[in-house]
Write an enzyme that holds these catalytic residues in place. Sequence first.
Site, mmCIF file in Angstrom:
data_model
loop_
_atom_site.group_PDB
_atom_site.id
_atom_site.type_symbol
_atom_site.label_atom_id
_atom_site.label_comp_id
_atom_site.label_asym_id
_atom_site.label_seq_id
_atom_site.Cartn_x
_atom_site.Cartn_y
_atom_site.Cartn_z
ATOM 1 N N ASP A 1 24.411 47.004 41.895
ATOM 2 C CA ASP A 1 25.436 45.727 41.851
ATOM 3 C C ASP A 1 26.386 46.473 41.648
ATOM 4 O O ASP A 1 26.933 47.325 41.007
ATOM 5 C CB ASP A 1 25.016 44.753 40.728
ATOM 6 C CG ASP A 1 25.705 43.290 41.079
ATOM 7 O OD1 ASP A 1 26.627 43.408 42.337
ATOM 8 O OD2 ASP A 1 25.808 42.741 40.293
ATOM 9 N N GLU B 1 25.286 44.224 50.880
ATOM 10 C CA GLU B 1 26.288 43.145 50.684
ATOM 11 C C GLU B 1 27.802 43.794 50.350
ATOM 12 O O GLU B 1 27.917 44.828 49.812
ATOM 13 C CB GLU B 1 25.974 42.365 49.102
ATOM 14 C CG GLU B 1 27.058 41.518 48.875
ATOM 15 C CD GLU B 1 26.484 40.509 47.620
ATOM 16 O OE1 GLU B 1 25.484 39.708 47.807
ATOM 17 O OE2 GLU B 1 27.159 40.404 46.661
#
Length: 494
Positions: free
Chosen positions: A166, A276
């Site tokens: 992330d 992402e």
Amino acid sequence: MKNLLEALLAKNVPACVYPSSVHNLNSAVIALARDEQKRFLLVAADSAAHLPEGFAGEAFELANGAYGLVCPLDAINAAALRQHFPWTAPRSLRLERTTIGCGDRLGLATIGQLRAAKNYQLSPVLAQQSMRELSMTNRTFRNVVDDTVFQVFAADYRDGYGADGDHLKNIPDIDIALDAGMPMITLDLSEVMNAAAGDWSDDEVLAAYNALPEDERKLVETQYSDQTFSLAGDVTVAIDAATARRCAVMYNKALAFSEEVYHHIKSRRGDEFDLEISIDETTSPTLPSHHLYIARELQRRGVIVSSLAPRFIGEFQKAVDYIGDLAEFDRQFRVHAKISKSYGNYKISVHSGSDKFAVYPTVGRETAGFLHLKTAGTSWLVAVSVIASREPALYRQMHRYAEEHFNDMLKLYHITADLSRIPNLDTLPDSELPALIDSHPDARQLLHITYGPILTGPLRQPFFAAMHKWEEDYAQALEKHFDKHFSRLGIPKR
Ligand SMILES: [Zn+2]
């Protein structure tokens, strides 16, 4: 098979196995067990020769030539589980409609999160951590994935889950996540985009724009300047010449970097990944015109993204509900959702997405469930709540320790907690401690941002000892908390 396990367990009293973790493998049996201190893996077979390969632990001879291993939950045994039970390894969720990031900073939350997730039509991203969280918790991406593997095995969850490196900002960090088998990469563009140019005057933007290569300027002028883009549902987004130039100045470098990262990940994983793009860690909201520019340029460059995280209007602070104008959020979110549908058909990703119950109806409705929602710290707070109700003395120590480290942590997190609004802990009875952490916004934010000092300081050992003792409480509380998230988002039940 069962009696082999019992014979092996008898060598380790008092201990018990997790019933859903008992798995046969040819003539061997493997299960996860726990004693009063820890969890461990049991591997047993009717002979030493029949023990499955790859596991390492303390060996025991059982009756009639049978043989068993008691294995620690380490990297070697996680790898062996992935080898023999491939469903325990993370996979790409790019074809899944609804994905939910369920961060687990403790390596303990997956079991409870799965109890809620398996009732809904969604795919969980069970392993998910940022570099900041790794350093705060002294973990590695390898640890994060391995902890999840053991819990997925224990829960016998075979529907597939994701693992997200992330908020990664450079290729060396991305490689560490890929090396650990994480199929999802969240590329944080905050350091390569020129966010400051969002506040520049038109003249300043023009000067920077004129320094861009001619082919880039030509593209902006023919494709974006004074154009109106019609999206589904009668939504239009207009981009005037000044906005088009500003977008080029703000994002072109970041778009080129995204393309480089995309090809890098593809070279390592083929199609088995989820990229992402995150532009949420900026100070000002992502305007629809800017979102459209980014989405359309990614598409033109052939960069396929699974999800994109804009910075939304209003505040998505940690641990508390949405702060801002709900009607305006509604209006803008709808446009963001239409842009994602029109240019690449990726999921809108909502970061700091836990506990934002006020916006869930909009998020669920406007995306029709084609979305990614990222939660992380909320599972840590549920753990703190279990401590508050079961170990009040330890909670008080954690609370005081959090106060001591609050100012340091404030440098890393944007929150508006005011500690003077928290009731005096010295006069607050034990019975009111759980309500403090469950519903007092300032106390929640205090404990939310101080997980690093608590998990790496002198309270680490007593905290994890207590969590081991109360693990069933934790699983039940997580199930309830995540169930509330999924139902408010309108995700259909299975
Ligand atoms: Zn984020």
